[in-house]
Design an enzyme around this catalytic site. Structure first.
Site, PDB file in Angstrom:
ATOM      1  CB  VAL A 137      -3.506  -1.059  -2.134  1.00 25.33           C
ATOM      2  CG1 VAL A 137      -3.649  -0.229  -3.747  1.00 25.33           C
ATOM      3  CG2 VAL A 137      -3.125   0.371  -1.045  1.00 25.33           C
TER       4      VAL A 137
ATOM      5  CD  GLU B 270      -9.563  -8.641   3.962  1.00 28.52           C
ATOM      6  OE1 GLU B 270      -8.799  -9.068   4.901  1.00 28.52           O
ATOM      7  OE2 GLU B 270     -10.754  -8.291   3.772  1.00 28.52           O
TER       8      GLU B 270
ATOM      9  CE1 TYR C 201      -6.377   4.366   7.968  1.00 30.04           C
ATOM     10  CE2 TYR C 201      -5.392   2.672   9.760  1.00 30.04           C
ATOM     11  CZ  TYR C 201      -5.262   3.423   7.825  1.00 30.04           C
ATOM     12  OH  TYR C 201      -4.250   3.144   7.258  1.00 30.04           O
TER      13      TYR C 201
ATOM     14  CB  CYS D 263      -2.062   0.670   2.674  1.00 29.79           C
ATOM     15  SG  CYS D 263      -3.157   0.073   2.833  1.00 29.79           S
TER      16      CYS D 263
END
Length: 297
Positions: free
Chosen positions: A113, A128, A176, A31
């Protein structure tokens, strides 16, 4: 009485005081949002101050309920394929990050995460990534081995915040928007923003070494880097952002190599986790979970 929050800060006036080995970071090497926190931890020299647990890069079902189809992060002991992974750091032997959230912040529906966890009060401090980056940059200097590094200097704060916004909209989140789009128009909008942002960054980097400052690496560079390092391996193919590769941009490709060579950064980049995350954790993108061989990094 203050309501429980996942957006707390660590400082001398908070209930969360800076300390060695009190806080723990749960992250993913796949990620980009979690990885940028790992980079700040490394650049500041906080490896012996804040522990880390790496979750499996491959999403799995998070509930035994056959009706509940949620998939997400899960804990794993080290395996030959993913030796970097480790089990639940709370000592509860949770299998999934969802169970971790259900225990320490019940009611939330987002099981993401990174997680910055306080082992003393057994509470989640912050989830965050942008705020965790600032916490790691500012709050542990008395314990850091590289306290002089400031990724968010006050004199550059306004420029950093302004730049971070268009970098997020066009690149960090833009990939994304394109990759997870369900209509052609949504894809076209997302992909257009991605390459407009890359062109803008390419132009900036034709004139100076870093995005904000000619001489100083900042918070913004970390945010840009985590997207660039994933681009040719994942976004180009899995997310269909295939107009150009980062290798096709002379300044962006050199910049990516420059950031990668900063001490400790390379250890936060794991192409095995990145490939498996993007090609095995997004069924709408890669329904058969086939991981391409990719460039020889």
């Amino acid at each position: 009485m203050a309501q429980p929050s996942l957006r707390n800060w660590i400082n001398s006036s908070s209930i969360y005081k800076p300390a060695v080995n009190r806080y723990h970071l749960i992250a993913s090497l796949g990620c980009p949002y979690a990885s940028r926190c790992l980079i700040v931890r490394t650049l500041k020299g906080l490896q012996d101050v804040i522990g880390v647990t790496i979750v499996s890069p491959i999403f799995a079902k998070t509930s035994l309920d056959p009706i509940d189809e949620h998939i997400g992060w899960w804990f794993s002991d080290p395996t030959p394929e993913f030796p970097e992974c480790s089990s639940d750091p709370s000592g509860n032997n949770f299998r999934t990050l969802r169970e971790f959230y259900d225990k320490f912040f019940p009611g939330t529906k987002r099981f993401s995460v990174p997680v910055l966890f306080d082992k003393e009060t057994l509470t989640i401090v912050n989830t965050e990534s942008a705020e965790i980056m600032r916490i790691l940059n500012d709050s542990f200097n008395e314990f850091a081995t590289n306290p002089q590094m400031d990724l968010f200097p006050p004199q550059l704060a306004d420029q950093i915040n302004e730049t971070n916004q268009w970098v997020y909209d066009g690149l960090n989140n833009g990939v994304y928007k394109a990759g997870l789009a369900k209509t052609q128009s949504d894809y076209d909008f997302g992909a257009k923003g991605v390459f407009e942002t890359l062109d803008r960054l390419e132009n900036i980097l034709s004139q100076q070494r870093y995005v904000i400052s000619p001489e100083q690496i900042t918070d913004t560079d970390i945010r840009v880097f985590v997207s660039l390092i994933r681009f040719d391996e994942a976004y180009f193919t899995a997310f269909r952002c295939n107009k150009r590769r980062i290798e096709d941009y002379p300044n962006l490709s050199n910049y990516t190599r420059d950031i990668y060579q900063h001490p400790g950064v390379a250890a936060t980049v794991n192409m095995n986790h990145i490939r498996n995350f993007f090609f095995k954790s997004f069924p709408s993108v890669s329904p058969f979970g086939i991981v391409p061989i990719g460039p020889n990094y």
